[in-house]
Design a protein around this motif. Structure first.
Motif, PDB file in Angstrom:
ATOM      1  N   THR A  58      17.735  -3.907  -4.587  1.00  0.00           N
ATOM      2  CA  THR A  58      18.499  -3.610  -5.800  1.00  0.00           C
ATOM      3  C   THR A  58      19.904  -4.189  -5.635  1.00  0.00           C
ATOM      4  N   ASP A  59      20.695  -4.116  -6.703  1.00  0.00           N
ATOM      5  CA  ASP A  59      22.082  -4.598  -6.627  1.00  0.00           C
ATOM      6  C   ASP A  59      22.815  -3.852  -5.519  1.00  0.00           C
ATOM      7  N   ASN A  60      23.765  -4.536  -4.891  1.00  0.00           N
ATOM      8  CA  ASN A  60      24.632  -4.001  -3.841  1.00  0.00           C
ATOM      9  C   ASN A  60      23.939  -3.772  -2.497  1.00  0.00           C
ATOM     10  N   TYR A  61      22.683  -4.207  -2.339  1.00  0.00           N
ATOM     11  CA  TYR A  61      22.005  -4.088  -1.052  1.00  0.00           C
ATOM     12  C   TYR A  61      21.357  -5.414  -0.696  1.00  0.00           C
ATOM     13  N   LYS A  62      21.294  -5.680   0.621  1.00  0.00           N
ATOM     14  CA  LYS A  62      20.615  -6.871   1.092  1.00  0.00           C
ATOM     15  C   LYS A  62      20.044  -6.580   2.475  1.00  0.00           C
ATOM     16  N   GLY A  63      19.347  -7.543   3.003  1.00  0.00           N
ATOM     17  CA  GLY A  63      18.724  -7.384   4.315  1.00  0.00           C
ATOM     18  C   GLY A  63      17.218  -7.412   4.178  1.00  0.00           C
ATOM     19  N   SER A  64      16.532  -7.525   5.310  1.00  0.00           N
ATOM     20  CA  SER A  64      15.065  -7.615   5.260  1.00  0.00           C
ATOM     21  C   SER A  64      14.436  -6.330   4.742  1.00  0.00           C
ATOM     22  N   ARG A  65      15.146  -5.185   4.915  1.00  0.00           N
ATOM     23  CA  ARG A  65      14.628  -3.900   4.413  1.00  0.00           C
ATOM     24  C   ARG A  65      15.621  -3.242   3.454  1.00  0.00           C
ATOM     25  N   CYS A  66      16.547  -4.029   2.898  1.00  0.00           N
ATOM     26  CA  CYS A  66      17.587  -3.530   1.976  1.00  0.00           C
ATOM     27  C   CYS A  66      18.467  -2.485   2.657  1.00  0.00           C
ATOM     28  N   GLU A  67      18.740  -2.708   3.942  1.00  0.00           N
ATOM     29  CA  GLU A  67      19.493  -1.736   4.731  1.00  0.00           C
ATOM     30  C   GLU A  67      21.003  -1.979   4.723  1.00  0.00           C
ATOM     31  N   LEU A  68      21.438  -3.127   4.220  1.00  0.00           N
ATOM     32  CA  LEU A  68      22.860  -3.464   4.254  1.00  0.00           C
ATOM     33  C   LEU A  68      23.495  -3.276   2.884  1.00  0.00           C
ATOM     34  N   PHE A  69      24.571  -2.488   2.852  1.00  0.00           N
ATOM     35  CA  PHE A  69      25.297  -2.244   1.606  1.00  0.00           C
ATOM     36  C   PHE A  69      26.341  -3.331   1.423  1.00  0.00           C
ATOM     37  N   LEU A  70      26.409  -3.913   0.226  1.00  0.00           N
ATOM     38  CA  LEU A  70      27.386  -4.951  -0.093  1.00  0.00           C
ATOM     39  C   LEU A  70      28.541  -4.339  -0.867  1.00  0.00           C
ATOM     40  N   LEU A  71      29.735  -4.514  -0.361  1.00  0.00           N
ATOM     41  CA  LEU A  71      30.915  -4.054  -1.092  1.00  0.00           C
ATOM     42  C   LEU A  71      31.244  -5.063  -2.178  1.00  0.00           C
ATOM     43  N   ASP A  72      31.713  -4.573  -3.301  1.00  0.00           N
ATOM     44  CA  ASP A  72      32.149  -5.477  -4.364  1.00  0.00           C
ATOM     45  C   ASP A  72      33.382  -6.217  -3.885  1.00  0.00           C
ATOM     46  N   SER A  73      33.373  -7.498  -4.042  1.00  0.00           N
ATOM     47  CA  SER A  73      34.548  -8.283  -3.653  1.00  0.00           C
ATOM     48  C   SER A  73      34.750  -9.395  -4.668  1.00  0.00           C
ATOM     49  N   THR A  74      35.987  -9.735  -4.818  1.00  0.00           N
ATOM     50  CA  THR A  74      36.317 -10.848  -5.701  1.00  0.00           C
ATOM     51  C   THR A  74      37.043 -11.878  -4.866  1.00  0.00           C
ATOM     52  N   ALA A  75      36.309 -12.759  -4.270  1.00  0.00           N
ATOM     53  CA  ALA A  75      36.891 -13.804  -3.444  1.00  0.00           C
ATOM     54  C   ALA A  75      37.339 -14.958  -4.338  1.00  0.00           C
ATOM     55  N   ASP A 135       0.849  -1.189   0.000  1.00  0.00           N
ATOM     56  CA  ASP A 135       0.000   0.000   0.000  1.00  0.00           C
ATOM     57  C   ASP A 135       0.884   1.237   0.000  1.00  0.00           C
ATOM     58  N   PRO A 136       0.358   2.368  -0.445  1.00  0.00           N
ATOM     59  CA  PRO A 136       1.162   3.598  -0.441  1.00  0.00           C
ATOM     60  C   PRO A 136       1.695   3.937   0.951  1.00  0.00           C
ATOM     61  N   SER A 137       0.984   3.566   2.004  1.00  0.00           N
ATOM     62  CA  SER A 137       1.469   3.871   3.356  1.00  0.00           C
ATOM     63  C   SER A 137       2.683   3.017   3.736  1.00  0.00           C
ATOM     64  N   GLU A 138       2.848   1.863   3.111  1.00  0.00           N
ATOM     65  CA  GLU A 138       3.982   0.981   3.403  1.00  0.00           C
ATOM     66  C   GLU A 138       5.060   1.036   2.320  1.00  0.00           C
ATOM     67  N   ALA A 139       4.882   1.854   1.330  1.00  0.00           N
ATOM     68  CA  ALA A 139       5.808   1.905   0.194  1.00  0.00           C
ATOM     69  C   ALA A 139       7.208   2.308   0.616  1.00  0.00           C
ATOM     70  N   SER A 140       7.335   3.062   1.691  1.00  0.00           N
ATOM     71  CA  SER A 140       8.664   3.502   2.137  1.00  0.00           C
ATOM     72  C   SER A 140       9.307   2.497   3.107  1.00  0.00           C
ATOM     73  N   PHE A 141       8.705   1.311   3.253  1.00  0.00           N
ATOM     74  CA  PHE A 141       9.243   0.293   4.153  1.00  0.00           C
ATOM     75  C   PHE A 141      10.642  -0.142   3.711  1.00  0.00           C
ATOM     76  N   CYS A 142      10.845  -0.306   2.428  1.00  0.00           N
ATOM     77  CA  CYS A 142      12.147  -0.753   1.902  1.00  0.00           C
ATOM     78  C   CYS A 142      13.069   0.443   1.701  1.00  0.00           C
ATOM     79  N   MET A 143      14.332   0.259   2.038  1.00  0.00           N
ATOM     80  CA  MET A 143      15.331   1.326   1.915  1.00  0.00           C
ATOM     81  C   MET A 143      16.142   1.155   0.632  1.00  0.00           C
TER      82      MET A 143
END
Length: 111
Positions: A37-54, A10-18
């Motif tokens: 989106t790319d480079n983010y994860k978490g239940s609300r997309c709150e964690l930034f993923l650094l590019d890594s080449t393991a 709903d429009p009231s919950e649209a800002s739930f994801c970061m």
């Protein structure tokens, strides 16, 4: 994609994801869910993923093998050079000098 099984929020919950994540509701879950989106994860997309080449196990094993082989080759070359120089020095010490080479040996006359 999990968002294919849910309805948009709903429009009231649209800002739930970061961080530009898409919000959707799954009927069997009480809280909204996010498609990040790319480079983010978490239940609300709150964690930034650094590019890594393991390196995986095969690549790191191959690198270790190459390093060991190179070290063995270098060690063999050092040993070969050492013994070559030692042999050359021994040969030079055993050869007569120029003065010794041209010196005439005096012999006793034969009777």
């Amino acid at each position: 994609m999990m968002s294919d099984h849910g309805e948009p929020c709903d429009p009231s919950e649209a800002s739930f994801c970061m961080n530009g994540g898409s919000c959707y509701m799954i009927p069997s879950v009480s809280t909204p869910s996010c498609q990040c989106t790319d480079n983010y994860k978490g239940s609300r997309c709150e964690l930034f993923l650094l590019d890594s080449t393991a390196l995986d196990g095969k690549e790191s094993g191959m690198i270790a093998a190459v390093v060991i082989i190179v070290l063995l080759i270098v060690a063999m070359l050092v040993v070969i050079i050492y013994y070559t120089c030692k042999l050359k020095r021994t040969k030079e010490q055993n050869q007569p000098t120029r003065e010794q080479y041209w010196k005439v040996q005096h012999r006793e006359p034969r009777v």
